[in-house]
Design a protein around this motif. Structure first.
Motif: not given
Length: 157
Positions: A34-37, A67-69, A93-95
């Motif tokens: 994730s973006g927060d590691g 499972h993710m926005t 890329a598509w997701v």
């Protein structure tokens, strides 16, 4: 630029590739962070099942879609032992996943396999950005690439 804090994720990718090899599959492994590691998901190749689309990068793209926005996906990073193939680059890329960091490039892998006398794959080897030009891609990682090369040598040797 690859930060020292990212090396554990890349080492885990090599470990997952080793696990794939030990289970009789092609040595590829990937980790979604994730973006927060936080590590969200990981997988390794499962093409020995007979389904040649069971690449870990493709599986992680599918997992992220469920499972993710969209915002979480764009902030995430996929770490992988080998640069995405065209199928996986397109899925990424598509997701709308974010950055890709790989240990070994598709060009390195193609050269290693040619040295081993492995026939060319049925899909052309292309850099990720030839398929998905908007994706940030970083690699290779020389300090781990030789380990990945050795796993492929063991699989194809």
């Amino acid at each position: 630029m690859i930060e020292p804090s990212e090396l554990p994720h890349l080492r885990r990718c090599v470990e997952l590739a080793r696990l794939a090899l030990e289970s009789g599959d092609q040595p590829f492994g990937s980790v979604l962070v994730s973006g927060d590691g936080a590590v969200l998901a990981e997988d390794h190749n499962r093409v020995a099942s007979g389904d040649a689309t069971r690449h870990p990068e493709f599986e992680l793209a599918r997992w992220s879609a469920g499972h993710m926005t969209p915002e979480e996906r764009s902030a995430a990073t996929v770490y992988t032992s080998g640069e995405h193939c065209p199928m996986c680059a397109a899925a990424h890329a598509w997701v709308g996943l974010g950055r890709i960091v790989y240990v070994a490039s598709s060009a390195q892998l193609a050269a290693w396999l040619a040295e081993l006398g492995v026939p060319a794959p049925p899909v052309r080897t292309l850099p990720v950005n030839d398929v998905a030009p908007g994706v940030t891609v970083e690699g290779p990682v020389p300090e781990l690439a030789e380990e990945v090369r050795e796993l492929h040598r063991r699989f194809h040797g």
